[in-house]
Scaffold this active site. Sequence first.
Site, PDB file in Angstrom:
ATOM      1  N   SER A   7      31.359  88.141  44.481  1.00  7.88           N
ATOM      2  CA  SER A   7      31.530  89.597  44.344  1.00  7.88           C
ATOM      3  C   SER A   7      31.477  90.289  45.706  1.00  7.88           C
ATOM      4  CB  SER A   7      30.495  90.188  43.379  1.00  7.88           C
ATOM      5  OG  SER A   7      29.191  90.071  43.898  1.00  7.88           O
ATOM      6  N   MET A  85      24.768  79.326  48.478  1.00  7.71           N
ATOM      7  CA  MET A  85      23.443  78.932  47.985  1.00  7.71           C
ATOM      8  C   MET A  85      22.897  77.648  48.601  1.00  7.71           C
ATOM      9  SD  MET A  85      22.815  81.544  46.283  1.00  7.71           S
ATOM     10  CE  MET A  85      21.215  81.077  45.611  1.00  7.71           C
ATOM     11  N   LEU A  88      21.441  76.154  55.318  1.00  7.86           N
ATOM     12  CA  LEU A  88      22.194  75.613  56.443  1.00  7.86           C
ATOM     13  C   LEU A  88      21.297  74.762  57.326  1.00  7.86           C
ATOM     14  CD1 LEU A  88      24.082  78.903  57.324  1.00  7.86           C
ATOM     15  CD2 LEU A  88      25.060  76.896  56.191  1.00  7.86           C
ATOM     16  N   HIS A 104      20.816  89.529  51.633  1.00  8.46           N
ATOM     17  CA  HIS A 104      19.725  89.054  50.772  1.00  8.46           C
ATOM     18  C   HIS A 104      19.306  90.184  49.829  1.00  8.46           C
ATOM     19  CE1 HIS A 104      16.265  86.738  49.535  1.00  8.46           C
ATOM     20  NE2 HIS A 104      15.508  87.801  49.728  1.00  8.46           N
TER      21      HIS A 104
END
Length: 197
Positions: A7, A85, A88, A104
């Site tokens: 989104s 999700m 890294l 966030h």
Amino acid sequence: MASGRGSNLKVILAAAKAGNCPVDTRLVISDKATAPALQTARDEGVAQVLHINPKDYADRASFDAACGDAIEQAGCHWIVLAGYMRILSAEFVQRFAGRIINIHPALLPAFPGADGAGDALNYGVKVSGCTVHLVDEVLDGGPILAQAVVPVLDDDTRDSLHARIQSAEHTLYPETLRRMVEDGFHIEGRRVIWNQV
């Protein structure tokens, strides 16, 4: 980079198309083959849309290295995480230091992690919101670029609060990217200082 619905990707692409966010999205990567974000990117004409499967790699570092190679080959300067999700690897973060942006669903440094909205609601805060930040090796710990506040209502559920936060994200993320491109910033300690234009 996105793992789900995309989104935020959708609103960034729409803002760019409308001339409100001067970014050129050259590549969208997802770690999930079925992520709707991939179709969103294709529908909007993004030049390269890739599913890179983590299961094809021996470990997180080699998967992240493959993503990093694709990013460099596409000539991307900024890496924008839009509902990505996966955590890294340190190697990836260091390779693109100061160039990875995340959003966030909480007012960092409060409530980092996977369920910022639910954690805020369970704690009993009266306001929550979202944070756009640079990514460093600490989960949700990088310097803060921008924040937006939303009220927490007495009858909120996790889903209703998350929906209100996400609505704020959809305004804040493309606006922050616009400022990054048009104004720029520098960092003093942990503080992001926007350049005066």
